[in-house]
Design a protein around this motif. Structure first.
Motif, PDB file in Angstrom:
ATOM      1  N   ALA A   1       0.827  -1.203   0.000  1.00  0.00           N
ATOM      2  CA  ALA A   1       0.000   0.000   0.000  1.00  0.00           C
ATOM      3  C   ALA A   1       0.862   1.255   0.000  1.00  0.00           C
ATOM      4  CB  ALA A   1      -0.924  -0.012   1.213  1.00  0.00           C
ATOM      5  N   ALA A   2       1.963   1.223   0.768  1.00  0.00           N
ATOM      6  CA  ALA A   2       2.856   2.379   0.832  1.00  0.00           C
ATOM      7  C   ALA A   2       3.528   2.628  -0.513  1.00  0.00           C
ATOM      8  CB  ALA A   2       3.899   2.157   1.919  1.00  0.00           C
ATOM      9  N   GLU A   3       3.912   1.530  -1.188  1.00  0.00           N
ATOM     10  CA  GLU A   3       4.561   1.682  -2.493  1.00  0.00           C
ATOM     11  C   GLU A   3       3.595   2.257  -3.526  1.00  0.00           C
ATOM     12  OE1 GLU A   3       5.948  -2.213  -3.343  1.00  0.00           O
ATOM     13  OE2 GLU A   3       7.756  -2.019  -2.091  1.00  0.00           O
TER      14      GLU A   3
ATOM     15  N   GLU B   1     -11.274   4.236  -3.277  1.00  0.00           N
ATOM     16  CA  GLU B   1     -11.146   3.153  -2.305  1.00  0.00           C
ATOM     17  C   GLU B   1     -12.235   3.242  -1.236  1.00  0.00           C
ATOM     18  OE1 GLU B   1      -6.365   2.127  -2.399  1.00  0.00           O
ATOM     19  OE2 GLU B   1      -7.202   3.352  -0.777  1.00  0.00           O
ATOM     20  N   ALA B   2     -12.609   4.478  -0.862  1.00  0.00           N
ATOM     21  CA  ALA B   2     -13.675   4.634   0.134  1.00  0.00           C
ATOM     22  C   ALA B   2     -14.990   4.106  -0.406  1.00  0.00           C
ATOM     23  CB  ALA B   2     -13.791   6.100   0.531  1.00  0.00           C
ATOM     24  N   ARG B   3     -15.288   4.403  -1.685  1.00  0.00           N
ATOM     25  CA  ARG B   3     -16.532   3.920  -2.282  1.00  0.00           C
ATOM     26  C   ARG B   3     -16.507   2.402  -2.453  1.00  0.00           C
ATOM     27  NH1 ARG B   3     -16.146   8.850  -5.278  1.00  0.00           N
ATOM     28  NH2 ARG B   3     -15.115   7.796  -7.025  1.00  0.00           N
ATOM     29  N   GLU B   4     -15.352   1.876  -2.812  1.00  0.00           N
ATOM     30  CA  GLU B   4     -15.233   0.426  -2.974  1.00  0.00           C
ATOM     31  C   GLU B   4     -15.436  -0.298  -1.643  1.00  0.00           C
ATOM     32  OE1 GLU B   4     -11.455  -0.285  -4.708  1.00  0.00           O
ATOM     33  OE2 GLU B   4     -12.043   0.387  -6.710  1.00  0.00           O
ATOM     34  N   ARG B   5     -14.904   0.271  -0.560  1.00  0.00           N
ATOM     35  CA  ARG B   5     -15.072  -0.361   0.761  1.00  0.00           C
ATOM     36  C   ARG B   5     -16.543  -0.357   1.180  1.00  0.00           C
ATOM     37  NH1 ARG B   5     -10.132   2.313   1.941  1.00  0.00           N
ATOM     38  NH2 ARG B   5     -11.260   4.109   2.798  1.00  0.00           N
TER      39      ARG B   5
ATOM     40  N   GLU C   1      -8.948  -4.662   0.369  1.00  0.00           N
ATOM     41  CA  GLU C   1      -7.632  -4.700   1.026  1.00  0.00           C
ATOM     42  C   GLU C   1      -7.750  -4.402   2.514  1.00  0.00           C
ATOM     43  OE1 GLU C   1      -5.005  -2.060  -0.925  1.00  0.00           O
ATOM     44  OE2 GLU C   1      -4.907  -3.239  -2.784  1.00  0.00           O
ATOM     45  N   GLU C   2      -8.622  -3.469   2.846  1.00  0.00           N
ATOM     46  CA  GLU C   2      -8.753  -3.104   4.254  1.00  0.00           C
ATOM     47  C   GLU C   2      -9.317  -4.258   5.068  1.00  0.00           C
ATOM     48  OE1 GLU C   2     -11.290   0.091   6.880  1.00  0.00           O
ATOM     49  OE2 GLU C   2     -10.327   0.781   5.019  1.00  0.00           O
ATOM     50  N   GLU C   3     -10.297  -4.974   4.495  1.00  0.00           N
ATOM     51  CA  GLU C   3     -10.874  -6.119   5.192  1.00  0.00           C
ATOM     52  C   GLU C   3      -9.824  -7.212   5.358  1.00  0.00           C
ATOM     53  OE1 GLU C   3     -13.577  -8.400   7.229  1.00  0.00           O
ATOM     54  OE2 GLU C   3     -13.688  -6.299   6.627  1.00  0.00           O
ATOM     55  N   GLU C   4      -9.001  -7.429   4.323  1.00  0.00           N
ATOM     56  CA  GLU C   4      -7.947  -8.439   4.409  1.00  0.00           C
ATOM     57  C   GLU C   4      -6.926  -8.068   5.470  1.00  0.00           C
ATOM     58  OE1 GLU C   4      -5.852 -11.874   3.646  1.00  0.00           O
ATOM     59  OE2 GLU C   4      -7.863 -11.266   2.993  1.00  0.00           O
TER      60      GLU C   4
END
Length: 309
Positions: A82-84, A101-105, A113-116
């Motif tokens: 994520a940092a890269e 990414e906010a809409r996808e979450r 990715e956040e859930e993982e």
């Protein structure tokens, strides 16, 4: 969990100074080296040392447990990726990316990715909790090794203080013998010959032959007892006796500071030989050392003469 959150902010591999694929043996070795330098017992006035020691202990617990390490590596890899990705985006694209990414979450309940990362974090918390409940046997073993090493270092320092009087340093003896400047055999006394003569009395820390004045040397012992034995018993080669005197560290109330030849060899309580022409019995262990040195000198002179040894 506070412990897990703290670990997520740290790079445990960088903390220990090891590669990501380092084996358990390398992890433990790196832990011992780092933990020994910052152990609270060795740094009582540094509050940061205790904190760093605690972090090193946590790193050892996680990286030496297969399940905990796998969970940590997964979280670390996700954060690194994520940092890269974030680093490659400019400021305008970064804002667009964050909005997307906010809409996808919000649209996807699973698979993001956040859930993982959240699941990986929970797994790491569970593994750390398990380690805490079971107790880390490996951590205890490593800390015991460090405590033992610290104890041995203290004992060595105390022994050194006990054997060496304050302000005197290690005992040193001055050696003299007959030798001409052009004598390649140095009067029969090479550094190896002198070491062989004096090491039988105790540990020799240093032995230096003078480069300016032929026939002189200085020998430094680890203990006063070894130096005293050398002064009282060593005579050197029969055909070229040593004259030994105290240079530094002579004990108070000691005997005659020097001797020359075999005439002042001390009586020894062990089995001894009576040597004609010498006063008093000559200890067997000293006699054997002298004979061995004589053989080395003969071989050296034969080689210098070009004859087969």
């Amino acid at each position: 969990m506070a412990v897990a959150k703290e670990l997520l902010q740290m790079d445990l591999y960088a903390l220990l100074g090891i590669e990501e694929k380092a084996a358990d043996k390398e992890v433990k070795k790196a832990y011992r080296q780092k933990a020994l330098s910052c152990h609270p017992d060795k740094n009582p006035d540094n509050p940061r040392a205790a904190e760093l020691f605690h972090q090193l202990s946590q790193a050892l617990e996680v990286l030496t447990d297969a399940a905990a390490r796998a969970a940590y590596d997964k979280v670390r890899k996700a954060k690194k990726q994520a940092a890269e990705r974030t680093q490659k985006l400019d400021e305008r694209r970064k804002k667009v990316k964050l909005d997307l990414e906010a809409r996808e979450r919000q649209a996807q309940a699973h698979g993001s990715e956040e859930e993982e990362e959240s699941r990986s974090t929970r797994t790491l918390e569970q593994e750390i909790e398990r380690l805490r409940e079971e107790g880390s046997r490996q951590l205890e073993e490593q800390q015991k090794l460090i405590q033992e090493q610290i104890r041995q270092e203290r004992e060595q320092r105390l022994r050194g203080k006990a054997e060496s009087p304050e302000g005197r340093g290690t005992p040193k003896l001055k050696l003299k013998w007959k030798c001409k400047k052009e004598d390649e055999s140095k009067g029969g006394y090479s550094r190896d010959v002198l070491l062989q003569l004096f090491q039988k009395y105790g540990e020799v820390l240093n032995l230096v032959l003078s480069s300016k004045k032929a026939g002189t040397a200085v020998v430094e012992f680890a203990t006063i007892k070894a130096a005293e034995l050398a002064v009282q018993n060593e005579v050197g080669l029969v055909d070229n006796p040593l004259k030994i005197s105290w240079l530094e560290g002579r004990p108070q109330g000691g005997r005659d500071p020097s001797h020359s030849g075999l005439s002042q060899v001390r009586n020894h309580t062990s089995v001894s030989w009576v040597c004609p022409g010498f006063v008093g019995p000559f200890p067997v262990w000293a006699l054997l050392g002298t004979l061995s040195s004589q053989i080395q000198v003969v071989r050296s002179r034969v080689r210098l003469a070009g004859l087969p040894a």
